[in-house]
Scaffold this motif. Structure first.
Motif, PDB file in Angstrom:
ATOM      1  N   LEU A   1      45.868  54.627  45.308  1.00 28.59           N
ATOM      2  CA  LEU A   1      46.732  54.114  46.377  1.00 28.59           C
ATOM      3  C   LEU A   1      46.651  52.598  46.496  1.00 28.59           C
ATOM      4  CD1 LEU A   1      45.991  56.777  49.135  1.00 28.59           C
ATOM      5  CD2 LEU A   1      48.025  56.642  47.699  1.00 28.59           C
ATOM      6  N   LYS A   2      45.503  52.029  46.178  1.00 32.11           N
ATOM      7  CA  LYS A   2      45.324  50.579  46.318  1.00 32.11           C
ATOM      8  C   LYS A   2      46.173  49.802  45.315  1.00 32.11           C
ATOM      9  CE  LYS A   2      41.238  50.553  43.306  1.00 32.11           C
ATOM     10  NZ  LYS A   2      39.789  50.304  43.233  1.00 32.11           N
ATOM     11  N   GLU A   3      46.708  50.491  44.318  1.00 32.61           N
ATOM     12  CA  GLU A   3      47.500  49.829  43.290  1.00 32.61           C
ATOM     13  C   GLU A   3      48.993  49.852  43.592  1.00 32.61           C
ATOM     14  OE1 GLU A   3      46.216  48.162  40.783  1.00 32.61           O
ATOM     15  OE2 GLU A   3      44.169  48.696  41.377  1.00 32.61           O
ATOM     16  N   LEU A   4      49.383  50.235  44.808  1.00 25.09           N
ATOM     17  CA  LEU A   4      50.803  50.252  45.147  1.00 25.09           C
ATOM     18  C   LEU A   4      51.047  49.606  46.499  1.00 25.09           C
ATOM     19  CD1 LEU A   4      51.117  52.797  47.330  1.00 25.09           C
ATOM     20  CD2 LEU A   4      50.970  54.127  45.234  1.00 25.09           C
ATOM     21  N   SER A   5      52.284  49.227  46.692  1.00 30.99           N
ATOM     22  CA  SER A   5      52.714  48.617  47.951  1.00 30.99           C
ATOM     23  C   SER A   5      53.603  49.607  48.694  1.00 30.99           C
ATOM     24  CB  SER A   5      53.492  47.327  47.665  1.00 30.99           C
ATOM     25  OG  SER A   5      54.055  46.799  48.845  1.00 30.99           O
ATOM     26  N   VAL A   6      53.207  49.953  49.919  1.00 30.13           N
ATOM     27  CA  VAL A   6      53.978  50.895  50.717  1.00 30.13           C
ATOM     28  C   VAL A   6      54.882  50.123  51.672  1.00 30.13           C
ATOM     29  CG1 VAL A   6      53.872  52.763  52.415  1.00 30.13           C
ATOM     30  CG2 VAL A   6      52.204  52.677  50.538  1.00 30.13           C
ATOM     31  N   ARG A   7      56.171  50.438  51.634  1.00 33.90           N
ATOM     32  CA  ARG A   7      57.156  49.811  52.528  1.00 33.90           C
ATOM     33  C   ARG A   7      57.606  50.830  53.572  1.00 33.90           C
ATOM     34  NH1 ARG A   7      59.375  45.462  49.467  1.00 33.90           N
ATOM     35  NH2 ARG A   7      57.603  44.648  48.256  1.00 33.90           N
ATOM     36  N   GLY A   8      58.009  50.334  54.734  1.00 32.06           N
ATOM     37  CA  GLY A   8      58.457  51.226  55.803  1.00 32.06           C
ATOM     38  C   GLY A   8      57.272  51.806  56.542  1.00 32.06           C
ATOM     39  N   LEU A   9      57.295  53.102  56.782  1.00 31.19           N
ATOM     40  CA  LEU A   9      56.201  53.781  57.468  1.00 31.19           C
ATOM     41  C   LEU A   9      54.936  53.683  56.626  1.00 31.19           C
ATOM     42  CD1 LEU A   9      55.760  55.507  60.066  1.00 31.19           C
ATOM     43  CD2 LEU A   9      56.141  57.520  58.640  1.00 31.19           C
ATOM     44  N   GLN A  10      53.816  53.308  57.237  1.00 28.85           N
ATOM     45  CA  GLN A  10      52.566  53.120  56.515  1.00 28.85           C
ATOM     46  C   GLN A  10      51.734  54.401  56.487  1.00 28.85           C
ATOM     47  OE1 GLN A  10      51.721  49.976  54.867  1.00 28.85           O
ATOM     48  NE2 GLN A  10      53.930  50.052  55.238  1.00 28.85           N
ATOM     49  N   LEU A  11      50.942  54.548  55.437  1.00 31.18           N
ATOM     50  CA  LEU A  11      50.161  55.771  55.262  1.00 31.18           C
ATOM     51  C   LEU A  11      49.201  56.015  56.416  1.00 31.18           C
ATOM     52  CD1 LEU A  11      49.360  55.613  51.435  1.00 31.18           C
ATOM     53  CD2 LEU A  11      51.027  57.073  52.589  1.00 31.18           C
ATOM     54  N   GLU A  12      48.623  54.955  56.959  1.00 27.69           N
ATOM     55  CA  GLU A  12      47.674  55.136  58.073  1.00 27.69           C
ATOM     56  C   GLU A  12      48.349  55.621  59.351  1.00 27.69           C
ATOM     57  OE1 GLU A  12      48.247  50.557  57.590  1.00 27.69           O
ATOM     58  OE2 GLU A  12      48.087  52.350  56.302  1.00 27.69           O
TER      59      GLU A  12
ATOM     60  N   SER B   1      60.746  55.836  45.259  1.00 29.16           N
ATOM     61  CA  SER B   1      60.161  54.795  44.416  1.00 29.16           C
ATOM     62  C   SER B   1      60.917  54.736  43.100  1.00 29.16           C
ATOM     63  CB  SER B   1      58.682  55.072  44.149  1.00 29.16           C
ATOM     64  OG  SER B   1      58.110  54.065  43.329  1.00 29.16           O
ATOM     65  N   GLU B   2      60.837  53.584  42.433  1.00 28.78           N
ATOM     66  CA  GLU B   2      61.335  53.485  41.065  1.00 28.78           C
ATOM     67  C   GLU B   2      60.343  54.100  40.087  1.00 28.78           C
ATOM     68  OE1 GLU B   2      63.827  49.555  40.424  1.00 28.78           O
ATOM     69  OE2 GLU B   2      62.033  49.115  41.626  1.00 28.78           O
ATOM     70  N   ASN B   3      59.083  54.221  40.484  1.00 32.44           N
ATOM     71  CA  ASN B   3      58.043  54.779  39.625  1.00 32.44           C
ATOM     72  C   ASN B   3      57.675  56.173  40.112  1.00 32.44           C
ATOM     73  OD1 ASN B   3      55.410  55.508  38.570  1.00 32.44           O
ATOM     74  ND2 ASN B   3      55.173  53.393  37.920  1.00 32.44           N
ATOM     75  N   PRO B   4      58.064  57.233  39.397  1.00 30.35           N
ATOM     76  CA  PRO B   4      57.808  58.593  39.890  1.00 30.35           C
ATOM     77  C   PRO B   4      56.323  58.949  39.956  1.00 30.35           C
ATOM     78  CG  PRO B   4      58.672  58.651  37.650  1.00 30.35           C
ATOM     79  CD  PRO B   4      58.782  57.231  38.110  1.00 30.35           C
ATOM     80  N   TYR B   5      55.498  58.303  39.140  1.00 33.13           N
ATOM     81  CA  TYR B   5      54.059  58.594  39.148  1.00 33.13           C
ATOM     82  C   TYR B   5      53.397  58.001  40.396  1.00 33.13           C
ATOM     83  CZ  TYR B   5      55.710  59.052  34.375  1.00 33.13           C
ATOM     84  OH  TYR B   5      56.456  59.371  33.269  1.00 33.13           O
ATOM     85  N   ALA B   6      53.816  56.795  40.752  1.00 34.69           N
ATOM     86  CA  ALA B   6      53.332  56.195  41.996  1.00 34.69           C
ATOM     87  C   ALA B   6      53.786  57.018  43.190  1.00 34.69           C
ATOM     88  CB  ALA B   6      53.830  54.758  42.109  1.00 34.69           C
ATOM     89  N   LEU B   7      55.027  57.484  43.133  1.00 33.94           N
ATOM     90  CA  LEU B   7      55.575  58.292  44.227  1.00 33.94           C
ATOM     91  C   LEU B   7      54.799  59.588  44.392  1.00 33.94           C
ATOM     92  CD1 LEU B   7      57.873  58.542  46.318  1.00 33.94           C
ATOM     93  CD2 LEU B   7      59.211  59.688  44.559  1.00 33.94           C
ATOM     94  N   ASP B   8      54.486  60.262  43.283  1.00 33.58           N
ATOM     95  CA  ASP B   8      53.744  61.516  43.366  1.00 33.58           C
ATOM     96  C   ASP B   8      52.294  61.291  43.792  1.00 33.58           C
ATOM     97  OD1 ASP B   8      55.951  63.004  42.747  1.00 33.58           O
ATOM     98  OD2 ASP B   8      55.412  63.359  40.648  1.00 33.58           O
ATOM     99  N   THR B   9      51.761  60.128  43.496  1.00 39.51           N
ATOM    100  CA  THR B   9      50.432  59.775  43.988  1.00 39.51           C
ATOM    101  C   THR B   9      50.430  59.760  45.515  1.00 39.51           C
ATOM    102  OG1 THR B   9      49.883  58.471  42.026  1.00 39.51           O
ATOM    103  CG2 THR B   9      48.674  57.953  44.040  1.00 39.51           C
ATOM    104  N   VAL B  10      51.453  59.142  46.094  1.00 38.35           N
ATOM    105  CA  VAL B  10      51.570  59.099  47.562  1.00 38.35           C
ATOM    106  C   VAL B  10      51.863  60.484  48.114  1.00 38.35           C
ATOM    107  CG1 VAL B  10      52.975  58.212  49.472  1.00 38.35           C
ATOM    108  CG2 VAL B  10      52.233  56.676  47.645  1.00 38.35           C
ATOM    109  N   GLY B  11      52.745  61.234  47.451  1.00 42.25           N
ATOM    110  CA  GLY B  11      53.080  62.573  47.927  1.00 42.25           C
ATOM    111  C   GLY B  11      51.866  63.477  47.967  1.00 42.25           C
ATOM    112  N   ALA B  12      51.062  63.455  46.909  1.00 46.10           N
ATOM    113  CA  ALA B  12      49.853  64.277  46.871  1.00 46.10           C
ATOM    114  C   ALA B  12      48.879  63.871  47.975  1.00 46.10           C
ATOM    115  CB  ALA B  12      49.191  64.159  45.502  1.00 46.10           C
ATOM    116  N   HIS B  13      48.760  62.575  48.192  1.00 43.03           N
ATOM    117  CA  HIS B  13      47.884  62.077  49.263  1.00 43.03           C
ATOM    118  C   HIS B  13      48.343  62.577  50.626  1.00 43.03           C
ATOM    119  CE1 HIS B  13      45.484  59.293  51.695  1.00 43.03           C
ATOM    120  NE2 HIS B  13      46.609  58.986  52.332  1.00 43.03           N
ATOM    121  N   ILE B  14      49.633  62.538  50.873  1.00 36.01           N
ATOM    122  CA  ILE B  14      50.164  62.994  52.165  1.00 36.01           C
ATOM    123  C   ILE B  14      49.901  64.483  52.353  1.00 36.01           C
ATOM    124  CG2 ILE B  14      52.304  63.378  53.469  1.00 36.01           C
ATOM    125  CD1 ILE B  14      53.289  60.681  52.354  1.00 36.01           C
ATOM    126  N   MET B  15      49.940  65.272  51.262  1.00 35.43           N
ATOM    127  CA  MET B  15      49.638  66.702  51.346  1.00 35.43           C
ATOM    128  C   MET B  15      48.153  66.974  51.618  1.00 35.43           C
ATOM    129  SD  MET B  15      51.769  68.934  48.593  1.00 35.43           S
ATOM    130  CE  MET B  15      53.549  69.096  48.659  1.00 35.43           C
TER     131      MET B  15
END
Length: 381
Positions: A268-279, A231-245
């Protein structure tokens, strides 16, 4: 809306990794527009200490090589660098670059390895905490910085991803000095965000093909994850990373403080996930570090009582002298300077310990474990 791109790679086979890295980065349209032909780019990798790639402690060389080739394809001149834990000198960098596979990446791609161990003093006027800091000189000399992090738990900060990776621009043993000033997780998070906001990486990518759970960032257990996140936003990226953990992102101090400072909501609702989806990602929750626990008395007793219990029962490092090789890495890296090596083995003054677990993090032989008080299980879970 911030974009986080996720790609899958089940192994570190170079061809597979390169495809995944390119897919992941191509999922973020803004990257190519920001990077200029001829720009000098520092790929700030995680080289915590002298570990082989198989240990899952450092950013894997297959991922780094793919990032380098991607940047070179955009016409960039690339330098790989980091300030590992402990002394910051050329001899140490040579050995760590070789052990972690970075030397081979340089040979394969023609990119540079940074051997300039000088530092510069910075006035960080927009910082909330760290208004003056020392950073490695190369970070000031390049046009852009890419943060290439590793997907791991962390004994003090719960999770280490994109934001925590940038603590490595603080040179060598200066990190220990800063650690001593940042002796609780929330304060440390503010300082990490001050660093991140100054560096402003053009993008952050996390090597989560293999991660680490439990007593990370160096003495935990390796976990196969099979992902790359960017991501260009490291805080958004770490939000997703923590969720995946398997964590609630706002449990992570850097995500929580980033929300307080208006940098990202941590939702999570405040970001757009591209590629593989979280679900579509089904990974059992990561084991948490042994140093951490959830308070069972929070909100049930006065705050000063809760803080007293946390301090009195906090986890502490214990040295295994059968494993210890008397190298002194723990003493050199101790922010509080309370480890005595005069007997040939480390003796810790527990009364002065700030529970940062740097000794645990830097020990090359995993001779430091984290021990909980026997009452800990009654107050924490």
């Amino acid at each position: 809306m911030e974009i986080v791109s996720i790609a899958q790679s089940k192994s570190y086979k170079q061809e597979e990794v390169e495809k995944a890295v390119y897919d992941c980065l191509d999922g973020i349209p803004g990257i190519k527009g920001r990077l200029k032909n001829g720009a000098r780019v520092l790929v700030k990798v995680n080289l915590l200490k002298k570990n082989a790639p198989v240990d899952a402690v450092t950013t894997h060389p297959a991922v780094v090589e793919a990032i380098v080739r991607y940047l070179q394809g955009l016409g960039c001149s690339v330098i790989i660098g980091d300030s590992p834990g402990g002394p910051y000198n050329v001899k140490r960098l040579i050995s760590i670059y070789k052990a972690t596979g970075m030397t081979k990446v340089s040979e394969n791609t023609g990119c540079e390895l940074n051997y300039d161990t000088s530092a510069v003093a910075i006035l960080n006027e927009k910082a909330q905490k760290l208004k003056q800091m020392q950073i490695i000189k190369i970070a000031e000399e390049v046009d852009f910085i890419v943060s290439a992090a590793k997907f791991k738990t962390h004994g003090m900060m719960l999770y280490t991803g994109g934001v925590k990776n940038l603590f490595g621009v603080i040179p060598g043993l200066t990190k220990a000095e800063y650690h001593f000033k940042m002796n609780n997780a929330e304060n440390f998070a503010h300082h990490l965000i001050d660093i991140c906001e100054y560096i402003k990486p053009v993008f952050t990518i996390i090597d989560a093909i293999e991660g680490m759970e439990g007593d990370g960032p160096s003495a935990g257990e390796k976990r196969q994850v099979g992902l790359l996140l960017a991501s260009e936003n490291p805080y958004a990226l770490d939000t997703v990373g923590a969720h995946i953990m398997g964590m609630r992102p706002l449990q992570v101090p850097t995500v929580k403080v980033a929300k307080e400072r208006g940098l990202f909501s941590g939702e999570l609702k405040e970001l757009s996930v591209r590629g593989l989806q979280l679900e579509d990602i089904h990974i059992p929750p990561f084991k948490l570090p042994g140093s951490l626990g959830k308070s069972l008395v929070s909100g049930k007793v006065p705050r000063f009582v809760e803080e007293f219990l946390i301090n009195a029962l906090r986890a502490q490092p214990v040295f295994n002298y059968n494993r210890c090789i008397s190298c002194g890495e723990c003493a050199r890296g101790c922010p509080a300077k309370i480890i005595d090596m005069s007997s040939g083995k480390p003796i810790l003054d527990l009364n002065q310990c700030i529970s940062c677990f740097c000794c645990h993090e830097l020990c090359p032989k995993r001779a430091v474990t984290i021990k909980k008080h026997w009452l800990h299980r009654l107050v924490f879970r």
